[in-house]
Design a protein around this motif. Structure first.
Motif, short mmCIF file in Angstrom:
data_model
loop_
_atom_site.label_atom_id
_atom_site.label_comp_id
_atom_site.label_asym_id
_atom_site.label_seq_id
_atom_site.Cartn_x
_atom_site.Cartn_y
_atom_site.Cartn_z
N THR A 300 7.59 -21.56 -4.45
CA THR A 300 7.72 -20.17 -3.99
C THR A 300 8.22 -20.16 -2.56
O THR A 300 7.90 -21.05 -1.77
N GLN A 301 9.01 -19.14 -2.27
CA GLN A 301 9.54 -18.96 -0.92
C GLN A 301 8.80 -17.84 -0.19
O GLN A 301 9.22 -17.43 0.88
N GLN A 302 7.71 -17.36 -0.79
CA GLN A 302 7.02 -16.19 -0.24
C GLN A 302 5.56 -16.50 0.06
O GLN A 302 4.99 -17.47 -0.45
N ASN A 303 4.98 -15.65 0.88
CA ASN A 303 3.55 -15.68 1.17
C ASN A 303 3.03 -14.25 1.20
O ASN A 303 3.79 -13.29 1.32
N HIS A 304 1.72 -14.15 1.10
CA HIS A 304 1.07 -12.84 1.18
C HIS A 304 0.04 -12.87 2.29
O HIS A 304 -0.65 -13.87 2.49
N LEU A 305 -0.05 -11.76 3.01
CA LEU A 305 -1.01 -11.67 4.10
C LEU A 305 -1.90 -10.45 3.87
O LEU A 305 -1.41 -9.34 3.64
N ALA A 306 -3.21 -10.67 3.93
CA ALA A 306 -4.18 -9.59 3.87
C ALA A 306 -5.00 -9.64 5.15
O ALA A 306 -5.75 -10.59 5.37
N GLY A 307 -4.82 -8.64 6.00
CA GLY A 307 -5.54 -8.58 7.26
C GLY A 307 -6.52 -7.43 7.26
O GLY A 307 -6.17 -6.30 6.90
N ILE A 308 -7.76 -7.71 7.67
CA ILE A 308 -8.81 -6.69 7.68
C ILE A 308 -9.39 -6.63 9.09
O ILE A 308 -10.07 -7.56 9.53
N SER A 309 -9.09 -5.55 9.80
CA SER A 309 -9.51 -5.40 11.19
C SER A 309 -10.53 -4.28 11.31
O SER A 309 -10.58 -3.36 10.48
N ILE A 310 -11.33 -4.33 12.37
CA ILE A 310 -12.35 -3.32 12.61
C ILE A 310 -11.86 -2.36 13.69
O ILE A 310 -11.46 -2.80 14.78
N MET A 311 -11.86 -1.08 13.38
CA MET A 311 -11.40 -0.08 14.33
C MET A 311 -12.38 0.04 15.50
O MET A 311 -13.60 -0.09 15.33
N GLN A 312 -11.85 0.29 16.68
CA GLN A 312 -12.70 0.63 17.81
C GLN A 312 -13.36 1.98 17.54
O GLN A 312 -12.79 2.85 16.89
#
Length: 974
Positions: A300-312
């Motif tokens: 595969t030439q692709q990746n997936h990113l799942a980012g989970i951040s906490i709001m101020q």
């Protein structure tokens, strides 16, 4: 076709989160194996990408199972596809999560659909698609076409004219039933270069006004009601006049109030930014191991990113997040190509959203390449958008004014990004082997195959196979006549023939056609001989170029050097006037000039004889011939070509601009002398980023499609070619890869010059301005050097004020210096006088010391000198026996470059604040010339400077490209 980025978030118990993650991981073989059941189930269903992610809630918050999908069509298509094609797999996941659907799976997903927007009461979110309007089916069909064509070229190498190659490819595609439908192009987002001017002040002001209405409308409504109420109350109680006054006063108060609200929001933001505490810890090693396990999968030439951040915490950060998303969306629409964020072209899709009823900001993205390269792209090319969104979350690097700093702190930002990231175990891509760049290239291959109709379009199309799009600044080397690339020092023998063509255009065209294959193009000329051809405006007319097209050439070129309109401008008056020229004047105007260069005298004589015979046979004649003195060549055992000296004895050809994109520029990057190719070639961007005007030809006049398109959107600064419209009816560019050649035959009165400097040395021997360090025997040369600006060996007065460099080095080898800045190093002209020849012909930073802007301005007026000295001692006419310089230069704009130097710098009496001075070498002072030589002990005023140079003939010519030569040679047969 519509594309939808869809998110559904279903709550479940956090205690089951680890079990659900484990179940998602179990399905990886079914997702990435070629015969995986999930992959097979989603094949040809219009689903581009899909992922399922567990988002754990903090204390008091729900945990969610988040489905995010990119599909063709409306969102319901995504729900139905999952509900029918993946029912067994998703039901298994829901069972582990203890989620009990009350209806069908499709209904469950639809009921938990998270719709995002950027209004005050929307769920904040922002979507981006890298391949807008392209369906899964289309992407796969175009991949198949590109793959088959690459295989075709493996066995049928591209040979011959590009358009003929394309015709053969079209026949191949037509013969294949599966590929033939792809000859009809589908709409494709334009990939034309971005226009920086689109972000003007008006747009920024409009953005601010629209933002005020969008995010502060409740305040505006309240203040508006207050204004109306105040006006009505005052009007009813005090009368109409008082009501009007009340209206204006309350409006002013309301304006101050809204300004106060905006300022308070800004001040609050700045306080939050100052109070933010960035977190700079490393990622937990176990988490990092899981992240890397989920990335960079085989095949595969692709990746997936799942980012989970906490709001101020706090409502202000909710507002600034919405503002950030809206501004990013507006800027992307206004500033970037469809599917691009600046030069970043690796994103298949990306989505930000704030998960309802939580403090979580989610980011999902499917991208090509590695995580490291993906983040570096954003850090270096589009950090403002990342900063604006994520600066509202906990622990993000320090920011300023929402959009600045933050992500530019690359190492800290990447650490932060890794800490937000969660492994994506369940992730599907319909075409994991394709990058966005490859998808666009495949689309361009298909698009071009159905639309291209000209040779340059065909060449650009062929470049898609194993190459890349030619940047706007990259010169099409083999289209440009060789003279642009240097003075041909390896061809020491040369001659210039000034020609009158036949009055019969067919004969004139036949002559040009007879030599078109002999004209030398490119930067690697043949070792034995080189032929350069250029045409005057009269010459173009004799070839049959219609007057309306000829009128598109610049005025100076059309009028010609010998016209009365140029005489005062060039100081060609008195005995320099065109009526007294040996050639190029009103009575002996020329149509063309050919320059012949050879490695030996016999080769030159033989080849010149052949060409002259051909001219005579075609009804033309040679009006004048100038044969430069052979260049000095290395002695046995020496490798370097000897320094060329002009008749006065000074080293010549030292200070030359370096054209970006040429071999010389690649070998010698020089910030002082490097200039954009558009300053010397038509069809390329100049120093200001604009393309010089170029004469155009209607498509009907070019039935052979020989000329490039006038607006080549497939090559000007694009990341992929844009063949969205056929060039069949588009105008052609006659000027591209051509330039203008200025030739001036200048007689130099060497004896007069030597007598003058000798007499001046005697006259000023005891003058206090003469430096004590100067050897008295050098005084005549010092006088001449002050007039020129260099010593005879080429060393500059700026760096060597008291003697030539070779004298200091006891005659050792010296390469003339050229990297000096007279403004910064000699601002008063005490070393190199302000009016010296080299300081007039190329002031560098002299007019604004140490200013880079001034260097850029001066480089707008540079010329590329390609002339040679000559010794005409064998001429019959005594006046022709004077040695001199066959001055030749190339420039894209005769008026802005050559004529500007001649009029504004060389012959301007007030240049650099001087008074009644002209160029002491080339200026025509009529024996009244003068030069001020400043010194710490007072100036030395050279007076009575005579005329050392006389104009004997010349012309303005157009040096056409290879394609233009072919076109012009066939005008007689059209």
């Amino acid at each position: 076709m519509t594309q939808s980025l869809v998110t559904s978030a279903i709550q479940f118990d956090i205690e089951r989160a680890d079990l659900v993650d484990a179940k998602l991981k179990e399905f990886r073989p079914e997702l990435f194996g070629k015969e995986g059941l999930i992959r097979s189930a989603l094949r040809d269903q219009g689903v581009h990408f899909m992922s399922i992610t567990v988002v754990r809630g903090d204390t008091g918050e729900p945990t969610h199972l988040v489905f995010e999908m990119s599909v063709d069509g409306e969102p319901q298509n995504a729900f139905d596809t999952v509900g029918t094609r993946l029912a067994a797999f998703v039901s298994d996941i829901l069972s582990v999560a203890a989620i009990q659907p009350t209806g069908s799976l499709s209904q469950l997903l639809a009921s938990h659909h998270v719709r995002t927007g950027q209004g005050l009461f929307d769920v904040p979110g922002l979507d981006f698609c890298g391949t807008p309007g392209m369906t899964v089916a289309r992407i796969k069909r175009e991949y198949l076409l590109a793959r088959e064509l690459r295989s075709y070229f493996d066995t049928h190498p591209a040979a011959g004219a590009p358009l003929a190659v394309v015709a053969r490819v079209r026949d191949f595609v037509k013969a294949n039933a599966d590929l033939a439908p792809l000859l009809s192009a589908e709409p494709f987002p334009r990939l034309a270069a971005e226009d920086p001017s689109r972000l003007d002040f008006g747009f920024v002001l409009s953005l601010a006004f629209r933002g005020l209405l969008k995010f502060f409308w409740p305040v505006l409504c309240l203040l508006g009601l207050a204004v109306i109420a105040a006006t009505i109350v005052a009007g009813l109680s005090q009368g109409f006049a008082v009501g009007v006054i009340a209206f204006f006063l309350s409006t002013m108060i309301a304006a101050v109030a809204i300004l106060a609200v905006v300022v308070s929001v800004y001040v609050g933001l700045r306080r939050l930014e100052a109070a933010n505490t960035p977190v700079d810890t490393l990622v937990n090693p176990d988490v990092m191991a899981s992240l890397t396990e989920a990335e960079n999968l085989k095949d595969t030439q692709q990746n997936h990113l799942a980012g989970i951040s906490i709001m101020q915490a706090g409502p202000l950060r909710g507002l600034t997040l919405r503002i950030a998303f809206w501004v990013i969306g507006q800027m992307a629409t206004r500033r970037f190509r469809p599917g691009f964020l600046g030069d970043i072209s690796t994103i298949h899709y990306a989505r930000w959203l704030r998960l309802p009823k939580t403090n979580k900001l989610l980011f999902f993205s499917n991208y090509g390449g590695s995580w490291e390269s993906y983040l570096e792209d954003f850090i270096t090319k589009a950090s403002g958008g990342l900063t604006a969104a994520w600066s509202n979350t906990v622990g993000f690097p320090c920011t300023e004014n929402l959009f600045f700093k933050g992500a530019t702190d690359g190492d800290r930002f990447k650490r932060w990004a890794r800490r937000q990231q969660q492994p994506t175990w369940f992730w599907y891509s319909a075409y994991p082997h394709l990058t966005t760049a490859r998808i666009r290239t495949n689309a361009a291959i298909r698009q071009g195959l159905g639309t291209i109709s000209t040779e340059d379009e065909a060449a650009a199309w062929l470049g898609l196979f194993g190459s890349k799009v030619r940047p706007a600044t990259l010169i099409e080397t083999f289209e440009v006549q060789t003279l642009l690339y240097g003075g041909l020092s390896k061809h020491p023998y040369a001659t210039c023939l000034a020609i009158r063509l036949s009055d019969d255009s067919k004969q004139a065209c036949a002559w040009l056609k007879s030599i078109e294959d002999q004209i030398t193009f490119g930067d690697q000329p043949p070792a034995d001989r080189v032929l350069i051809c250029a045409l005057t405006a009269d010459g173009l007319r004799r070839l049959g170029l219609p007057s309306d097209i000829g009128d598109a050439f610049p005025t100076a070129f059309r009028l010609g050097m010998g016209s009365s309109g140029r005489a005062n401008l060039l100081a060609d008056t008195g005995d320099d006037q065109a009526g007294q020229w040996l050639w190029g004047g009103p009575e002996n105007a020329v149509d063309a000039a050919i320059l012949i260069y050879a490695d030996s005298e016999p080769t030159l004589a033989s080849y010149a004889g052949e060409l002259i015979s051909g001219i005579d046979a075609a009804g033309g004649r040679v009006l004048h011939r100038v044969t430069p003195t052979p260049l000095p060549q290395p002695k046995p055992g020496e490798s370097a070509v000897q320094t060329v000296r002009e008749p006065f004895g000074f080293a010549d050809g030292i200070s030359q601009p370096i054209i970006k994109g040429t071999r010389r520029w690649m070998r010698q990057s020089d910030a002082i002398h490097a200039v954009e190719p558009g300053e010397f070639l038509l069809g390329y961007p100049d120093t200001r980023g604009f393309f010089p005007p170029s004469p155009q030809v209607p498509a009907a006049m070019d039935p052979g499609n020989l000329l490039p398109l006038a607006e080549p959107t497939h090559s000007r600064g694009t990341l992929q070619p844009d063949f969205s419209t056929s060039g069949a009816a588009a105008a052609r560019d006659l000027g591209r890869n051509g330039t203008f050649l200025v030739i001036r035959q200048l007689a130099q009165y060497v004896d007069v010059f030597n007598d003058y400097v000798g007499d001046a040395a005697k006259r000023y021997a005891d003058h206090p301005a003469v430096p004590d360090q100067l050897d008295p025997g050098l005084l005549p040369e010092w006088i001449g050097a002050k007039m020129v600006g260099r010593w005879k060996d080429g060393s500059s007065l700026v760096r060597y004020p008291h003697g030539p460099a070779t004298r200091k080095q006891n005659g050792g080898h010296f390469r003339p210096d050229n990297d000096f800045l007279p403004g910064a190093e000699d601002p008063l002209g005490e070393r190199c006088p302000l009016g010296a020849h080299i300081r007039r012909s190329n002031p560098r930073d002299s007019l604004a010391p140490a200013s880079k802007d001034e260097l850029s301005i001066v480089n707008r007026h540079r010329i590329l000198r390609v002339g040679r000295g000559f010794d005409a001692s064998g001429a019959n006419d005594p006046e022709e026996q004077k040695p001199g310089l066959l001055f030749m230069c190339l420039n894209a704009d005769i008026e802005r470059q050559f004529e500007f130097i001649q009029q504004t710098w060389a012959t301007a009496w007030q240049f650099h604040g001087l008074e009644n001075e002209v160029d002491p070498i080339t200026g025509r002072g009529g024996g009244m010339g003068r030069l001020t030589i400043p010194s710490p002990r007072g100036p030395l005023n050279l007076t009575g400077i005579k005329d050392f140079v006389r104009m004997r003939g010349g012309a303005y010519l157009f040096m056409p490209s290879r394609s233009a030569v072919r076109f012009l040679a066939r005008l007689g047969s059209n």
